[in-house]
Design a protein around this motif. Structure first.
Motif, PDB file in Angstrom:
ATOM      1  N   MET B   1      32.501  -7.121  -8.645  1.00  0.00           N
ATOM      2  CA  MET B   1      32.318  -7.104 -10.201  1.00  0.00           C
ATOM      3  C   MET B   1      30.960  -7.672 -10.425  1.00  0.00           C
ATOM      4  SD  MET B   1      34.421  -5.792 -12.113  1.00  0.00           S
ATOM      5  CE  MET B   1      36.197  -5.505 -12.533  1.00  0.00           C
ATOM      6  N   VAL B   2      30.331  -7.136 -11.365  1.00  0.00           N
ATOM      7  CA  VAL B   2      29.060  -7.917 -11.769  1.00  0.00           C
ATOM      8  C   VAL B   2      29.190  -9.148 -12.457  1.00  0.00           C
ATOM      9  CG1 VAL B   2      28.985  -7.117 -14.343  1.00  0.00           C
ATOM     10  CG2 VAL B   2      26.918  -7.229 -13.193  1.00  0.00           C
ATOM     11  N   THR B   4      30.526 -11.611 -10.874  1.00  0.00           N
ATOM     12  CA  THR B   4      30.207 -12.657  -9.854  1.00  0.00           C
ATOM     13  C   THR B   4      28.755 -12.921  -9.755  1.00  0.00           C
ATOM     14  OG1 THR B   4      30.578 -10.910  -8.301  1.00  0.00           O
ATOM     15  CG2 THR B   4      32.640 -12.293  -8.746  1.00  0.00           C
ATOM     16  N   LEU B   5      28.072 -11.741  -9.971  1.00  0.00           N
ATOM     17  CA  LEU B   5      26.676 -11.961  -9.898  1.00  0.00           C
ATOM     18  C   LEU B   5      25.965 -12.692 -10.715  1.00  0.00           C
ATOM     19  CD1 LEU B   5      25.158  -8.538  -8.796  1.00  0.00           C
ATOM     20  CD2 LEU B   5      24.924 -10.764  -7.595  1.00  0.00           C
ATOM     21  N   PRO B   7      25.014 -15.857 -13.256  1.00  0.00           N
ATOM     22  CA  PRO B   7      24.615 -17.244 -12.819  1.00  0.00           C
ATOM     23  C   PRO B   7      25.945 -18.229 -13.719  1.00  0.00           C
ATOM     24  CG  PRO B   7      23.212 -16.541 -14.548  1.00  0.00           C
ATOM     25  CD  PRO B   7      23.948 -15.354 -14.100  1.00  0.00           C
TER      26      PRO B   7
END
Lengths: 473, 130
Positions: B1-2, B4-5, B7
């Motif tokens: 999933m985005v 987790t990317l 910050p």
């Protein structure tokens, strides 16, 4: 070839292409107003600020996170009837455009070919590919016809292509050459709005494509030569919907722009193709600025009218070649400044991070043109050949030039440019972590960010220029 | 999933704040109001064409959306004029000035061209939003 022979070839070509330079820019009815200073400053400031925020608050990403990032949210198979329907539409539109161009009324706005090709196909479809998904895979009329031939031909072998070995060193260079030619036709060639020229070019290109399919197979040809597949594939990496069609047609929904993150670097020829597309997108806008007009005036102002049209074309061609070369030079310098080797591998790894900036600029530059000139398709759908038909009762539709308000375009432009810049910085940042070790990843980004800020500023600057048409007599 | 990317929360909040600031700035800078109120009186421009070129040094006709516009043309030889977008065509003969009058309902930048052997731009009409 001897000089007389050359002259005969040139004369034949000129007869084939009816040149009507007087109608250059005929598709433009309304231009966007230049971006006001306030919008320009906000956009520029935001782009710089974002770059420094990312650099200052540098956060860490590891490979596992990347794996979860480009895992699709949803996926499935596209039902066969839908795929067949799309292919049929693609083939029908290609045939209609060629026939209309060859046999229809030759006035630009009375024939469906110019609007269908330059506005809906070239501009409209690149937006669909960038913001929805690469639908070109489904509607590509050439692969559709070729596959149809393979499926239904009973008297010939199932595989229609000879499957000759494709030279690996050649890579995507043919696509680069074709893209340059296409851009030249779009931006420089006189008579590009003449329906018959468009039809002849499409017919020649179709023949070339079928010959290529027959020699090397359509998968290989579409990956390396068929310029629409390559360019729409590039834009499609940005899109949230991933579409594949190798045997079975599949779709997958993913976060936007994650398609630009690559683990294995692009090969050098695809890197070159990407830089060529990005450079051309910018040159397109540059050719309408007063600064360019001043340069042209300086260089060919004093010449006689007869020779200046030819030298103007040469100047445009030179700019069309110089723009992408300049970008490539700056990009390779930025990569070299990362201080990591090999440059070739890193160049292929980071090049896609520039794509969002180009897509954002493309949207800002062409949105209102698509919305306004695209409306011509409504009357033209009823009378594609310009014979006075009224198939759907829309022939009398008048284009609404007030459909898109200038203020809306300004907001859209600045928002697109800033968001595009943010995404570009993010892609480059993640790529740095994947490609380099943690210690050097941060340092590698200084040069890249400078390049991105420069590229974004240039886009904003072009949008802030009043668009002018150059008339060369 | 985005997600987790993304910050951690602090950075996310900072970025959101930056976004809000950006939107606010665009609104403030973007929404200037015109100094003059809409007038009933049409905006008049008198333009003279000498040998397919405009005499005088007006480069752009600037009006605001909703303005009534009147452009009076005179020429030293027969000239066919076309205002693109609004799609108004006028033929100016020697000694017989012509007027293009219209309401500037659509914003944008529109070329006014002479349509002779060549199409060349005389001047641009710019209609700004109010």
């Amino acid at each position: 070839m001897t000089a007389p022979a050359l002259r005969i070839v040139a004369a034949t070509l000129l007869c084939l292409l009816s040149v009507r330079g007087t109608e250059a820019h005929a598709l433009a009815q309304r231009y966007d107003l230049p971006l006001p200073l306030g919008f320009f400053l906000v956009g520029a400031g935001a782009a710089v600020a974002v770059s420094f925020v990312v650099l200052g608050l540098f956060w860490r990403i590891d490979g596992a996170q990347l794996d979860s990032a480009d895992r699709p949210w949803m996926q499935g198979t596209i039902p066969r009837p839908i795929v067949d329907f799309c292919k049929a539409i693609g083939v029908a539109l290609l045939l209609l455009t060629i026939c209309a161009g060859l046999f229809g009324n030759q006035s630009t706005f009375k024939n469906i070919a110019p609007v269908a090709v330059w506005i809906l196909w070239w501009v409209g479809l690149s937006f669909v590919c960038a913001f929805v998904g690469n639908v070109w895979i489904l509607i590509n009329p050439w692969t559709a016809m070729f596959e149809f031939g393979e499926r239904w031909g009973k008297s010939w072998p199932k595989d229609l292509s000879l499957r000759l070995p494709y030279p690996t060193w050649l890579g995507a260079w043919p696509a680069c050459a074709l893209f340059f030619l296409l851009a030249w036709f779009e931006l420089v060639a006189p008579g590009r709005d003449v329906p018959r020229n468009i039809a002849v070019a499409l017919a020649i290109y179709s023949a070339l494509t079928f010959a290529g399919f027959a020699c090397f197979g359509h998968e290989l040809w579409c990956r390396n030569v068929e310029v629409f597949s390559v360019v729409f594939g590039l834009f499609g990496r940005f899109a949230p919907l991933q579409i594949e069609d190798n045997g079975r047609s599949r779709w997958a929904l993913r976060p936007p722009a994650v398609g630009l993150l690559v683990r294995t670097p692009l090969d050098p020829t695809m890197t070159a193709f990407t830089l060529l597309v990005l450079g051309t997108v910018t040159v397109d806008g540059l050719m309408e600025t007063p600064a360019w007009a001043a340069v042209v005036e300086q260089l060919i102002g004093a010449q006689t009218p007869a020779s200046s049209a030819a030298s103007y074309m040469m100047l445009q061609t030179a700019l069309l070649a110089a723009g992408p070369l300049m970008l490539a030079l700056l990009y390779l310098t930025a990569i070299a400044l990362m201080g990591q080797s090999p440059v070739k591998r890193l160049a292929g790894q980071f090049v896609l991070s520039l794509v969002p900036i180009a897509i954002a600029y493309h949207l800002a530059h062409y949105f209102s043109m698509l919305a306004i000139a695209g409306q011509f398709i409504i009357p033209l759908a009823s009378d594609p050949f310009g014979y006075g038909w009224d198939l759907f009762g829309t022939t009398l539709y008048r284009v609404d030039i007030g459909l898109v308000d200038a203020r809306f375009v300004w907001y859209l432009s600045v928002a697109a440019i800033v968001i595009g810049h943010i995404i570009a910085v993010w892609v480059s940042h993640v790529t740095a972590y994947v490609a380099l070790d943690t210690g050097t990843a941060r340092r590698s980004q200084y040069a890249m960010l400078m390049l991105m800020i420069g590229y974004t500023m240039l886009s904003l600057w072009i949008l802030a220029q009043p668009i002018i048409e150059l008339t060369i007599k | 999933m985005v997600v987790t990317l993304m910050p951690n929360g602090r950075i996310l909040r900072l970025i959101s704040a930056a976004w809000l600031a950006l939107v606010w700035l665009v609104v403030v800078f973007g929404n200037w109001s015109p100094a003059d109120a809409q007038t009933e009186e049409p905006k008049r421009f008198d333009l003279r064409i000498e040998n397919d070129r405009l005499s005088g040094d007006l480069k752009v006709i600037r009006v605001r959306r909703g303005d009534a516009v009147e452009i009076n043309w005179s020429a030293n030889r027969r000239t066919v004029l076309h205002l693109h977008g609004y799609d108004i065509e006028t033929v100016v003969e020697v000694g017989r000035p012509q007027t293009m009058s219209f309401t500037a309902r659509a914003t944008g930048r529109f070329p006014i061209e002479t349509h002779g052997r060549y199409h060349s731009v005389l001047i641009y009409l710019e209609v700004y939003p109010r």
